[in-house]
Design an enzyme around this catalytic site. Structure first.
Site, PDB file in Angstrom:
ATOM      1  N   SER A 108       0.880  -1.119  -0.162  1.00 43.04           N
ATOM      2  CA  SER A 108       0.106  -0.220   0.125  1.00 43.04           C
ATOM      3  C   SER A 108       0.857   1.386  -0.027  1.00 43.04           C
ATOM      4  CB  SER A 108      -0.953   0.067   1.310  1.00 43.04           C
ATOM      5  OG  SER A 108      -1.672   1.167   1.107  1.00 43.04           O
ATOM      6  N   HIS A 112       2.558  12.222  -0.617  1.00 38.58           N
ATOM      7  CA  HIS A 112       2.107  13.686  -0.736  1.00 38.58           C
ATOM      8  C   HIS A 112       3.243  14.317  -0.776  1.00 38.58           C
ATOM      9  CE1 HIS A 112      -1.939  12.582   1.040  1.00 38.58           C
ATOM     10  NE2 HIS A 112      -1.299  11.889   1.775  1.00 38.58           N
ATOM     11  N   HIS A 122      -1.904   7.220  -5.241  1.00 41.72           N
ATOM     12  CA  HIS A 122      -2.092   6.154  -4.249  1.00 41.72           C
ATOM     13  C   HIS A 122      -1.825   5.153  -5.036  1.00 41.72           C
ATOM     14  CE1 HIS A 122      -5.294   2.984  -3.590  1.00 41.72           C
ATOM     15  NE2 HIS A 122      -4.724   3.017  -2.418  1.00 41.72           N
ATOM     16  N   HIS A 156      -2.875   7.635 -17.077  1.00 41.38           N
ATOM     17  CA  HIS A 156      -4.168   6.750 -17.562  1.00 41.38           C
ATOM     18  C   HIS A 156      -3.630   5.881 -18.733  1.00 41.38           C
ATOM     19  CE1 HIS A 156      -7.759   7.398 -15.371  1.00 41.38           C
ATOM     20  NE2 HIS A 156      -7.574   8.913 -14.995  1.00 41.38           N
ATOM     21  N   HIS A 186     -20.269  13.150   0.188  1.00 39.86           N
ATOM     22  CA  HIS A 186     -20.744  14.348   0.877  1.00 39.86           C
ATOM     23  C   HIS A 186     -20.166  15.596   0.406  1.00 39.86           C
ATOM     24  CE1 HIS A 186     -16.947  12.892   3.142  1.00 39.86           C
ATOM     25  NE2 HIS A 186     -16.636  14.569   3.144  1.00 39.86           N
TER      26      HIS A 186
END
Length: 286
Positions: A108, A112, A122, A156, A186
């Site tokens: 993982s 930053h 990520h 991509h 949200h």
């Protein structure tokens, strides 16, 4: 735990560890190239899980290129708790009621960057095993606070190349999955410019699915390094930094509220510092 599948588990875990080593070396190489003073280096810490297994947490802070980057490897096993069992059963994993043992390994990564023009990123790849099933998952997505169309296109294109080598269906499917998965309801927006995401991959051919997962992991450096090299020395302003810090707030919100890996790691008792290494070192909310 012993199982005829253990030899494959060991092969997968060893490959994830090798990928971790390659990425750490490449990132320290970037620091060597671009640092005007002392280049950043990873601090490496063993991690453990009370019920079985552990890993390696590798975090660099305050580098010339990376403000904070973590590249973690883990291999854990044990018995899933009731909440995790229910979640697995809801995903259609057979046998959870009768035998909730599990094994998992993966890498993982979250980076930053110091320069607001260089995108955060990520990546993860993993294998999960239970007595009733096995599967692979992972992907990679780019998270710029200041977007450049050519960076998005390059990233991509590398993801598509990795997918197309295995199936023409994979890239459109897994790109769409990433667009859905990395959406922040949200806020009504995506956390970045996407990439690919896949989970529960089991075609019935372990070697084929592992080969695809390796391709996803191997595509990461060709996808990310050229973008970073292009932006790492771009002049930036305090206004750019404000944009970066606010965007990092979105990243933190997503990882704490929605991310599957964060939830699973905390619920199954893995080292909390390793699970939460994805959080940015500094962020702002308004």
């Amino acid at each position: 735990m012993t199982d005829p599948f253990d030899s494959r588990n060991a092969v997968a875990a060893a490959w994830f560890r090798t990928l971790r080593d390659r990425i750490v070396a490449a990132f320290e190489g970037l620091e060597d190239r671009f640092a005007t003073g002392k280049p950043g280096r990873f601090e490496v810490t063993p991690t453990s899980r009370a019920d079985g297994g552990g890993g390696i947490m590798s975090v660099m802070r305050g580098g010339a290129v990376f403000e904070k980057v973590g590249v973690n490897w883990s291999e854990v096993h044990g018995v899933l708790g009731e909440k995790a069992q229910r979640a697995m059963a809801a995903r259609g994993v057979p046998g959870m009621d009768s035998d909730p043992r599990f094994w998992a390994s993966g890498i993982s990564l979250v980076a930053h960057m110091q320069n607001p023009h260089a995108p955060a990123v990520h990546m993860n790849t993993r294998m999960f095993w239970t007595p009733g099933a096995w599967w692979f998952g992972g992907g990679s997505d780019l998270n710029p606070c200041i977007e450049y169309a050519e960076d998005t296109a390059h990233f991509h294109a590398e993801m598509k190349k990795a997918c197309d080598a295995h199936s023409p269906d994979y890239y459109p499917k897994f790109k769409a999955w990433a667009d859905e998965y990395f959406f922040i309801p949200h806020r009504g927006r995506a956390r970045g410019v996407g990439g690919i995401f896949y989970d529960d991959l089991n075609t019935g051919d372990w070697h084929r699915d592992f080969a695809f997962t390796r391709s996803v992991g191997e595509a990461f450096l060709p996808a990310f390094l050229p973008v970073t090299e292009r932006r790492v020395q771009t002049p930036w302003t305090e206004a750019d930094r404000e944009v970066q810090l606010q965007h990092r707030g979105l990243y933190a919100e997503y990882n704490l509220v929605y991310d599957r890996g964060t939830k699973f790691g905390l619920e199954t008792g893995h080292d909390a510092n390793a699970v939460l290494m994805s959080l940015p070192p500094v962020a702002k909310w308004y």
